[in-house]
Enzyme design. Sequence first.
Site, mmCIF file in Angstrom:
data_model
loop_
_atom_site.group_PDB
_atom_site.id
_atom_site.type_symbol
_atom_site.label_atom_id
_atom_site.label_comp_id
_atom_site.label_asym_id
_atom_site.label_seq_id
_atom_site.Cartn_x
_atom_site.Cartn_y
_atom_site.Cartn_z
ATOM 1 N N LYS A 269 14.938 58.567 -1.619
ATOM 2 C CA LYS A 269 15.427 57.842 -0.442
ATOM 3 C C LYS A 269 16.133 58.828 0.473
ATOM 4 O O LYS A 269 17.079 59.502 0.072
ATOM 5 C CB LYS A 269 16.393 56.743 -0.877
ATOM 6 C CG LYS A 269 17.109 56.040 0.282
ATOM 7 C CD LYS A 269 18.197 55.090 -0.216
ATOM 8 C CE LYS A 269 19.022 54.532 0.931
ATOM 9 N NZ LYS A 269 20.120 53.655 0.458
ATOM 10 N N ASP A 274 23.162 55.824 7.572
ATOM 11 C CA ASP A 274 22.972 54.391 7.366
ATOM 12 C C ASP A 274 24.131 53.603 7.953
ATOM 13 O O ASP A 274 25.210 53.512 7.364
ATOM 14 C CB ASP A 274 22.851 54.082 5.873
ATOM 15 C CG ASP A 274 22.603 52.603 5.616
ATOM 16 O OD1 ASP A 274 22.168 51.909 6.555
ATOM 17 O OD2 ASP A 274 22.823 52.164 4.472
ATOM 18 N N LYS A 281 27.430 47.629 8.713
ATOM 19 C CA LYS A 281 28.411 47.770 7.641
ATOM 20 C C LYS A 281 29.810 47.480 8.169
ATOM 21 O O LYS A 281 30.113 47.772 9.328
ATOM 22 C CB LYS A 281 28.368 49.193 7.067
ATOM 23 C CG LYS A 281 27.104 49.531 6.308
ATOM 24 C CD LYS A 281 27.158 50.950 5.779
ATOM 25 C CE LYS A 281 25.878 51.312 5.050
ATOM 26 N NZ LYS A 281 25.723 50.560 3.788
ATOM 27 N N ASP A 292 23.485 59.135 2.438
ATOM 28 C CA ASP A 292 22.470 58.179 2.014
ATOM 29 C C ASP A 292 21.086 58.810 1.878
ATOM 30 O O ASP A 292 20.117 58.115 1.607
ATOM 31 C CB ASP A 292 22.427 56.991 2.972
ATOM 32 C CG ASP A 292 22.102 55.687 2.272
ATOM 33 O OD1 ASP A 292 22.274 55.609 1.041
ATOM 34 O OD2 ASP A 292 21.664 54.735 2.945
ATOM 35 N N ASP A 351 20.651 46.093 5.928
ATOM 36 C CA ASP A 351 21.392 47.101 5.167
ATOM 37 C C ASP A 351 20.811 47.287 3.772
ATOM 38 O O ASP A 351 21.275 48.125 3.012
ATOM 39 C CB ASP A 351 22.872 46.726 5.080
ATOM 40 C CG ASP A 351 23.742 47.901 4.644
ATOM 41 O OD1 ASP A 351 23.297 49.055 4.829
ATOM 42 O OD2 ASP A 351 24.849 47.680 4.129
ATOM 43 N N GLU A 353 17.990 48.634 3.254
ATOM 44 C CA GLU A 353 16.885 49.389 3.866
ATOM 45 C C GLU A 353 16.271 50.424 2.942
ATOM 46 O O GLU A 353 15.103 50.776 3.077
ATOM 47 C CB GLU A 353 17.367 50.067 5.152
ATOM 48 C CG GLU A 353 18.046 51.419 5.000
ATOM 49 C CD GLU A 353 19.315 51.397 4.157
ATOM 50 O OE1 GLU A 353 19.611 52.413 3.505
ATOM 51 O OE2 GLU A 353 20.014 50.359 4.155
ATOM 52 N N ARG A 355 15.348 50.355 -0.118
ATOM 53 C CA ARG A 355 14.221 49.854 -0.905
ATOM 54 C C ARG A 355 12.946 49.736 -0.062
ATOM 55 O O ARG A 355 11.843 49.804 -0.591
ATOM 56 C CB ARG A 355 14.589 48.519 -1.553
ATOM 57 C CG ARG A 355 14.857 47.380 -0.594
ATOM 58 C CD ARG A 355 15.641 46.250 -1.236
ATOM 59 N NE ARG A 355 17.027 46.648 -1.495
ATOM 60 C CZ ARG A 355 17.916 45.861 -2.093
ATOM 61 N NH1 ARG A 355 17.571 44.625 -2.482
ATOM 62 N NH2 ARG A 355 19.149 46.284 -2.291
#
Length: 507
Positions: A269, A274, A281, A292, A351, A353, A355
């Site tokens: 990933k 993010d 967030k 991230d 959020d 994201e 996956r």
Amino acid sequence: MTALTLSTATATGLRADALVVGVAKGDKGPVVAPGAEAVDQAFDGKLASVLETLGAAGAEGEVTKLPAPSGVKAPVVLAVGLGALPEKDDVFAAETLRRAAGVAARALAGSKKAALALPVEDAEDAGAIAEGALLGAYSFDAYKESAKDAKKNGKAPLAEVAILGGKPRDKAYKAAVERAVALGEELNRARDLVNTPPNDLNPEAFAAVAQAAAKEHGIKVQVLDEKALIKGGYGGILGVGAGSASTPRLVKLSYTSSKADKHLAFVGKGITYDSGGISLKPAGHNETMKCDMAGAAAVFAAVVTAARLKLDVNVTGWLALAENMPSGSATRPGDVLRMYSGKTVEVLNTDAEGRLVLADAIAKASEENPDAIVDVATLTGAMMLALGNRTFGIMANDDAFRTSIHEVAEETGEPAWPMPLPADLKKGMESSTADIANMGERMGGGLVAGLFLQEFVGEGITWAHLDIAGPAFNEAAPFGYTPKGGTGSAVRTLVRLAERTAAGDLG
């Protein structure tokens, strides 16, 4: 980078800025560890009592500096705590030595040379000490004005480490140190990537770093830009990156060996920043989101290390790179994305994201039918709630493979724990609009994310998911060989998995 040498010199006879010895925690006070016998003699056999007088107990991570006595060429002796005495044969675990060397390297920042007289029984010990020293000496100060004067103000990393008790002419010892150098340099490069501010590391910049490393180490590289992703139908990666001015990338790194009969695919990933997207967030959760992309950094480092070590296994790394930002073009909660696999996903939370980008990359990696796929991601806060800040979770569609990865992680010194994939949690991801939703039940959210990813693994392919959300970025004080900031979590696990696969032990 800190230089490493193996030395047959005596602990008292080598010139260095500091001489490092180990001290263990005994039942009746500190005990001088093997490797420091000559130093103890220089203290008239009273080194342990002197350390005890100074308050030392031999606890793990403890550091005590004292002036060297007559007969020791180094001006300073630095005693590093090793923790409890081993229960069997006075042989210290490799991870104990790795941490001690890391503590010493951090404590001696600004020094030119240190001699490490820690316990060395075999080549594995020498390698562990070398690895710990390299990782412990790491610093990231590229953006600090003071870095220009680091040597003057004593903040420069330790320049040279001599490992005493080593055997410079022994092939096993040389190989162990060479492995430590390759692994340490690439793991530290992963840390650099994690620590780099997102205004300087967007998907395009990350891809450029990967291209340069691939060229240097004979790795094949393919970079899919936004146009190629659109043409290929990578709806997950495109959907996550839709709100950013920095367009997404999918990078493929391929290391091949003519002697290999196994193929591993690593998927990382790579969300270079993010914000949460439209599902923004809350305050206090954005400041460290440059980390991230730690999963992609780990995969990148592992592939390059495999190439540098010339392992007899084919390793393909997939870096799913995007920036998750809110804007007029961003994906909205309620939108439906058509993924690379053809499956549709209702986005209930932007959020969630990671996956989405991983799902596309996993589906693409599955087309090559590798012997196993391992994805690595800072995926869920739920995993941090379950396992804390130092342990990553392992999920898999094969129990034996999950156990194997757990063993590998523990062997390399990376705390990890096997987690289940309860089938009943799939129901929470049912969607009346699409094939699946990107969110499910809140309780067990880390497991839900694993179940989502499993939906995109090719039929019959062994797969594991490492959720490194906790250990990927250390916001607390440094410890052992682990710095503050990016840690390089999972790199050592992936490399060791590749080594075991090359040796015919995929698990």
